[in-house]
Design a protein around this motif. Structure first.
Motif, short mmCIF file in Angstrom:
data_model
loop_
_atom_site.label_atom_id
_atom_site.label_comp_id
_atom_site.label_asym_id
_atom_site.label_seq_id
_atom_site.Cartn_x
_atom_site.Cartn_y
_atom_site.Cartn_z
N PHE A 124 0.86 -1.18 0.00
CA PHE A 124 0.00 0.00 0.00
C PHE A 124 0.89 1.23 0.00
CE2 PHE A 124 1.09 -0.67 4.39
CZ PHE A 124 1.14 0.58 4.97
N ALA A 125 0.29 2.36 -0.35
CA ALA A 125 1.02 3.63 -0.37
C ALA A 125 0.25 4.65 0.44
CB ALA A 125 1.20 4.11 -1.80
N GLY A 126 0.79 5.03 1.57
CA GLY A 126 0.12 5.99 2.43
C GLY A 126 0.35 5.66 3.89
N THR A 127 -0.62 6.04 4.73
CA THR A 127 -0.49 5.90 6.18
C THR A 127 -1.71 5.18 6.75
OG1 THR A 127 0.79 7.94 6.33
CG2 THR A 127 -0.25 7.17 8.35
N VAL A 128 -1.43 4.24 7.65
CA VAL A 128 -2.50 3.55 8.38
C VAL A 128 -2.35 3.87 9.86
CG1 VAL A 128 -3.63 1.36 8.86
CG2 VAL A 128 -2.41 1.66 6.70
N HIS A 129 -3.43 4.35 10.45
CA HIS A 129 -3.48 4.59 11.89
C HIS A 129 -4.32 3.47 12.52
CE1 HIS A 129 -1.61 8.48 11.45
NE2 HIS A 129 -2.57 8.90 10.64
N PHE A 130 -3.73 2.75 13.46
CA PHE A 130 -4.42 1.68 14.18
C PHE A 130 -4.94 2.29 15.48
CE2 PHE A 130 -0.91 -0.05 11.67
CZ PHE A 130 -1.60 -0.90 10.81
N VAL A 131 -6.25 2.54 15.51
CA VAL A 131 -6.88 3.30 16.59
C VAL A 131 -7.47 2.33 17.61
CG1 VAL A 131 -8.63 5.02 17.16
CG2 VAL A 131 -7.38 5.19 14.99
N PHE A 132 -6.92 2.33 18.81
CA PHE A 132 -7.43 1.48 19.89
C PHE A 132 -8.17 2.38 20.87
CE2 PHE A 132 -4.01 -0.92 17.99
CZ PHE A 132 -4.52 -2.20 17.95
N GLN A 133 -9.50 2.24 20.87
CA GLN A 133 -10.38 3.16 21.57
C GLN A 133 -10.82 2.62 22.93
OE1 GLN A 133 -14.40 3.94 19.92
NE2 GLN A 133 -14.88 4.07 22.09
N PRO A 134 -10.69 3.41 23.99
CA PRO A 134 -11.20 2.99 25.29
C PRO A 134 -12.70 3.24 25.42
CG PRO A 134 -10.24 5.16 25.49
CD PRO A 134 -10.03 4.73 24.05
N THR A 382 -6.90 -1.75 -0.86
CA THR A 382 -7.93 -1.23 -1.78
C THR A 382 -7.98 0.29 -1.73
OG1 THR A 382 -9.29 -3.24 -1.58
CG2 THR A 382 -10.41 -1.21 -2.25
N VAL A 383 -7.97 0.85 -0.52
CA VAL A 383 -8.10 2.30 -0.36
C VAL A 383 -6.79 3.02 -0.66
CG1 VAL A 383 -8.64 4.15 1.27
CG2 VAL A 383 -9.94 2.01 1.35
N LEU A 384 -5.68 2.44 -0.20
CA LEU A 384 -4.36 3.06 -0.38
C LEU A 384 -3.57 2.30 -1.44
CD1 LEU A 384 -3.44 3.70 3.38
CD2 LEU A 384 -4.60 5.25 1.78
N GLU A 385 -4.09 2.30 -2.64
CA GLU A 385 -3.45 1.55 -3.72
C GLU A 385 -2.04 2.09 -4.00
OE1 GLU A 385 -6.25 0.00 -7.04
OE2 GLU A 385 -6.87 2.06 -6.59
N THR A 386 -1.14 1.18 -4.32
CA THR A 386 0.19 1.61 -4.75
C THR A 386 0.10 2.15 -6.15
OG1 THR A 386 0.62 -0.65 -5.48
CG2 THR A 386 1.42 -0.04 -3.30
N PRO A 387 0.94 3.15 -6.49
CA PRO A 387 0.89 3.73 -7.84
C PRO A 387 1.18 2.67 -8.90
CG PRO A 387 2.18 5.12 -6.37
CD PRO A 387 1.93 3.84 -5.64
#
Length: 387
Positions: A124-134, A382-387
């Motif tokens: 993938f190309a971009g940034t993924v934030h893994f959000v762990f919510q309390p 799918t969302v952050l497709e590589t060029p």
């Protein structure tokens, strides 16, 4: 219909199961997820993911960057429930009176598994934030993270989540555009009369028959006020008095809960509860005070995010195991607060048979873990497709 098959990453499946069992052993209530946070932070750092602690109290965010591109969030909830676990499974809760009875242990493990695969494989190309919510169960954690600058500190174009669903075929993925889960509001009606001796009813304003009339009248609010095409639920759940066996009380307190999917229905439910209570109270010379609070926002999925989620789901389990127009569910989910700020999609992953959510007998089915990991990995690609 064949059983869903997720695409697995080498060595990931065993780790995901271990993470799930470890997290199941250490459940904590909302905004007290300290040990859970320590465990997640250590696992993410071992994977090679940057970790930020203390977001919204006990929440944390892991960040993985691969080149330039957009950014998305994958969210898992962290907290357990105040229940005593039944059963003798080897990874039984070690925290007496608290257990993971809503699948949050599985949700966290699936996001960790996706982080491990994405860190190792990229794609993938971009940034993924893994959000762990309390504090999802309290309906407080999402708002706390938002107030702490979640989307300013970790900008993302969309956010995605999964929730286990007992009664849905194991590994089947279901979602829909628009409302998926309901808003929840709580109300309290205080009927204030004048108490006295049970032998002298002519000297009192008895709040008990007044409260009984209110209870019966509220049963007509949904049936005779809300459009039948609009889902809505109004439930009275508690009645208390300050009376005794031989004393007519001076006060009755009614408590209840409503569920709805649109702001218009939400407003109408509140207005009618206030009107019914005030009118019946006044007719009997009593006073009624109503408190009405918004606990959870409706979970309303963005159509474009749903399209991406369905593409990822089909890549993971095949067309036959994906439902893109599932019936809305009147339970509530704190994820809805995130969707009021950024677009996204919440989906349900089948847990097969077994006990229902919020039951002391519930356990997340480990066979769904690989499906969830595969879905998240395919979603990111799918969302952050590589060029």
């Amino acid at each position: 219909m064949g059983r869903p098959r997720a695409r697995r990453g080498d060595g990931v499946s065993a780790s995901v199961r271990r993470w799930r069992h470890d997290l199941h052993r250490i459940p904590e209530l909302g905004l007290r997820e300290h040990r859970t946070g320590d465990y997640l932070a250590a696992a993410l750092r071992e994977i090679g993911v940057e970790v930020t602690r203390g977001v919204g109290g006990t929440g944390l965010v892991g960040t993985l960057r691969r080149g330039t591109g957009g950014a998305i969030g994958l969210r898992a909830d962290m907290d357990g429930l105040p229940l005593t676990e039944r059963g003798e499974r080897p990874y039984r809760s070690e925290n007496d009176g608290v257990m993971h009875a809503c699948g949050h242990d599985g949700h966290m493990a699936m996001v960790l598994g996706a982080a491990r695969r994405l860190a190792a494989e990229g794609g993938f190309a971009g940034t993924v934030h893994f959000v762990f919510q309390p504090a999802e169960e309290h309906g407080l954690g999402a708002a706390a993270m938002i107030a702490d600058g979640l989307f300013q500190r970790f900008p993302m174009d969309a956010i995605f989540g999964l929730h286990t669903m007992p009664g849905q075929a194991l590994g089947r993925i279901a979602t829909r555009p628009g409302p998926l889960m309901a808003a929840e509001d709580n109300f309290e009606i205080r009927v204030i009369g004048r108490g006295g001796h049970a032998a002298r009813p002519q000297m009192v304003i008895d709040p008990i028959p007044i409260a009984a009339e209110i209870v019966l009248a509220l049963q007509t609010v949904v049936a005779r006020t809300i459009d039948p095409a609009e889902p809505a639920v109004l439930s009275l759940t508690e009645i208390t008095t300050d009376g005794a066996r031989n004393a007519i009380p001076g006060r009755v307190v009614l408590r209840g809960d409503t569920r709805s999917f649109t702001p218009e229905v939400r407003e109408l439910l509140e207005r009618r509860i206030r009107e019914v209570a005030a009118g019946i109270g006044a007719a009997h010379g009593a006073r009624c005070e109503v408190t009405y609070t918004h606990e959870f926002e409706a979970t309303v999925n963005d159509p474009s995010a749903v399209a991406a989620a369905l593409t990822a789901a089909r890549l993971t389990v095949g067309d036959e195991n994906v439902d893109g127009d599932v019936t809305p569910w009147t339970a509530s989910e704190d994820f809805g607060a995130f969707l009021r700020v950024v677009p996204g999609c919440f989906a349900l992953i089948g847990n097969g048979g077994g006990a229902s959510l919020h039951s002391p007998d519930y356990d997340f089915d480990d066979d769904a873990l690989d499906t969830g990991v595969g879905y998240y990995v395919n979603l990111v690609r799918t969302v952050l497709e590589t060029p």
